[in-house]
Design an enzyme around this catalytic site. Sequence first.
Site, PDB file in Angstrom:
ATOM      1  N   HIS A  61       7.799  11.445 -38.807  1.00 16.69           N
ATOM      2  CA  HIS A  61       8.921  12.384 -38.892  1.00 16.69           C
ATOM      3  C   HIS A  61       9.183  12.820 -40.328  1.00 16.69           C
ATOM      4  O   HIS A  61      10.272  13.276 -40.639  1.00 16.69           O
ATOM      5  CB  HIS A  61      10.164  11.750 -38.273  1.00 16.69           C
TER       6      HIS A  61
ATOM      7  N   ASN B   3      36.064 -10.493 -68.700  1.00 15.60           N
ATOM      8  CA  ASN B   3      35.155  -9.934 -67.686  1.00 15.60           C
ATOM      9  C   ASN B   3      35.996  -9.114 -66.733  1.00 15.60           C
ATOM     10  O   ASN B   3      37.111  -9.525 -66.404  1.00 15.60           O
ATOM     11  CB  ASN B   3      34.523 -11.037 -66.844  1.00 15.60           C
TER      12      ASN B   3
ATOM     13  N   CYS C 138      28.451  -9.356 -67.394  1.00 15.80           N
ATOM     14  CA  CYS C 138      29.323 -10.033 -68.350  1.00 15.80           C
ATOM     15  C   CYS C 138      29.357 -11.533 -68.054  1.00 15.80           C
ATOM     16  O   CYS C 138      29.400 -11.951 -66.908  1.00 15.80           O
ATOM     17  CB  CYS C 138      30.758  -9.528 -68.334  1.00 15.80           C
TER      18      CYS C 138
ATOM     19  N   LYS D 277      23.087 -10.234 -62.081  1.00 18.82           N
ATOM     20  CA  LYS D 277      22.989 -11.139 -60.937  1.00 18.82           C
ATOM     21  C   LYS D 277      24.190 -10.979 -60.024  1.00 18.82           C
ATOM     22  O   LYS D 277      24.078 -10.998 -58.809  1.00 18.82           O
ATOM     23  CB  LYS D 277      22.894 -12.586 -61.449  1.00 18.82           C
TER      24      LYS D 277
HETATM   25  O1  M6R Z   1      26.017 -12.264 -54.731  1.00 20.78           O
HETATM   26  P1  M6R Z   1      25.767 -11.297 -53.625  1.00 20.78           P
HETATM   27  O2  M6R Z   1      24.932 -11.873 -52.539  1.00 20.78           O
HETATM   28  O3  M6R Z   1      27.015 -10.669 -53.085  1.00 20.78           O
HETATM   29  O4  M6R Z   1      24.928 -10.127 -54.281  1.00 20.78           O
HETATM   30  C1  M6R Z   1      24.629  -8.970 -53.551  1.00 20.78           C
HETATM   31  C2  M6R Z   1      23.581  -8.133 -54.252  1.00 20.78           C
HETATM   32  O5  M6R Z   1      24.048  -7.706 -55.496  1.00 20.78           O
HETATM   33  C3  M6R Z   1      22.274  -8.913 -54.449  1.00 20.78           C
HETATM   34  O6  M6R Z   1      21.765  -9.396 -53.253  1.00 20.78           O
HETATM   35  C4  M6R Z   1      21.216  -8.014 -55.116  1.00 20.78           C
HETATM   36  O7  M6R Z   1      20.834  -6.998 -54.252  1.00 20.78           O
HETATM   37  C5  M6R Z   1      20.022  -8.873 -55.539  1.00 20.78           C
HETATM   38  N1  M6R Z   1      19.736  -8.669 -56.909  1.00 20.78           N
HETATM   39  C6  M6R Z   1      18.813  -8.609 -54.769  1.00 20.78           C
HETATM   40  O8  M6R Z   1      17.715  -9.354 -55.193  1.00 20.78           O
END
Ligand code: M6R
Length: 613
Positions: free
Chosen positions: A511, A100, A2, A608
């Site tokens: 394993h 949001n 969002c 993101k």
């Molecule tokens: O903003 P953040 O670092 O907390 O985000 C954590 C994850 O959502 C983020 O690193 C996600 O795994 C990425 N898309 C990886 O490329």
Amino acid sequence: MCGIVGYIGKKKACPILLAGLNRLEYRGYDSAGISTVEKNGLSLIKDKGRVNHLASITGIDELEGTIGIAHTRWATHGKPSKENAHPHQNKTKTFSVVHNGIIENYHELRTLLEENGYSFVSQTDTEVIPNLIDYYYHKDPKQDELKFLRAVRNSCLDLKGSFAIEVISSDYPDNMIVVRKDSPLVIGSTEEENYISSDIPAILSYTRNFYLLEDFEFAVLSRTSAKFYTSDLVEINKKTQTIEWNATAAEKDGFEDFMLKEIYEQPNAVRETIGSRISLTGNCELSELHFSKLDLEKIQKIYIVACGTAMHAGIAGKNAIEKLCHITAEVDIASEFRYRDPLLDENTLCVFISQSGETADTIAALKLAKSKGAKTIAISNVIGSSITREADYSIYTHAGPEIAVASTKAYTSQVVLITILAIYFAEILGRCESSLLSELKSDLLALPKKIEETLKQNETIQEFARKIYQEKDVFFLGRGIDESVAKEGSLKLKEISYIHSESYAAGELKHGPIALIENGITVIGIMTDPRLVEKTISNIQEVVTRGAKTFIVTNQKINSNQFDRVIFIPDTNAFISPILSIIPLQLLSYYISKEKGLDVDKPRNLAKSVTVE
Ligand code: M6R
């Protein structure tokens, strides 16, 4: 996940709002909408689909209003559809709202409103908000200048869950009200305009002066002013903060995709993150932290808590903390940590890593740690983000805005910063030989050049990507710190190429997973630890024997003839080798995704910033 944009000023709002939505596309969404204050009331144009589609809807070009709100929705309650898209309005269409977050008690509120004669057209949790505002607005006998604000405030007090909200009203054509709780929202301000957004890069081209709202602070915006109120409606003074990022940092700047640009920005991101924190002559400086030797001696355990790539950075950094500080460190996934009742007390230090600083699980884990008395440090890339406001201390990576969903420069900068944190603690504690620390510092300072060198291998990596882009399964193997890179490499690949991949500690192969190795399958090996390289080679030999195609990333002198492709990277300190060894894997995922013709920056189903659970 969002996206919210808002504008109040002298220009036509619609083009600014659409441009803002375009810049927020990377957050992930399935529908989009806009509402502006027009001469004849509030406009409302929305539909499922992309922002381009919204921009092509008949009537949108005719919007003249200079105040407006807009939204990209990532469906939670109700499927992607025109009805469920934001903005939402009350029945008489006097309030438009974008939201949001998640309203956990929306069902109960909806029932209450229905009992009071309200009806709903969507399945969303959000639609209760404009109706609640309408309800409180009409219930309020007072007719003063705070009436609109009171209605929004009273509604927000009823909401359980998380929210960032923008409200406009046809009865108040010169105002907009915004408020947040556990969901990001910033206000960019100039003398004649206010811009609102879920994150800074979307409005960075207009201003670098931002108001950062605390939970339950209400902003009443006009074209030329921004007034702030507590939830008791006491007016408060707020100052803008200047954000150092420049606007081109949030543009592609000649690169085909943000991800590629961000991969190539890593030498600088690392250089900036090191900044003046490390020097060869003095102790490491982290002026944001205030720990005495006694404070640190009391710490019995360090938890590093994060999600996704940030969590992988934690795994890569854990070694440095344990070895240099002689304190046990454990890495936890935030969504697990928050529910597993971890043993925490005042002798525990919890380090939370989040690029965005807005990840819901990481914020919840941080709140839990604080409630149990643990000391908390946030590592984030975004100044003023939620985790930095919640934690006892905050330290920032200076990677610049990261727009691509797949995290690259944030990861390498995070590994750098955890290593610096380990050195900072170690120097205070004095439990580690100073020559070891000096060596590590000089290796950190040499990193940007070595990253540049590693990036020069792009053509060989692209060529290998062409060879394997149609694969269905890929395995990543490594031992020790290289296993953490295997995890991150595997995540990168699945995220943007949709190829199924698994990462394993190479010693685990026998394993179980070796049963999956068959002729033609791709196995990627990472070998940077001189103590373990021979062992990993033996493991990889086992898959070669079974017909696997192999891609090796190493800084060791190995015989490259035994593998399909070997990428030699510069040698560095074992604690920071992931910063170099991840780069070929980032590029490999990128080129595979491009070969497959996929949208590298906005992979399917992903957001993101994961601001809901
Ligand atoms: O903003 P953040 O670092 O907390 O985000 C954590 C994850 O959502 C983020 O690193 C996600 O795994 C990425 N898309 C990886 O490329």
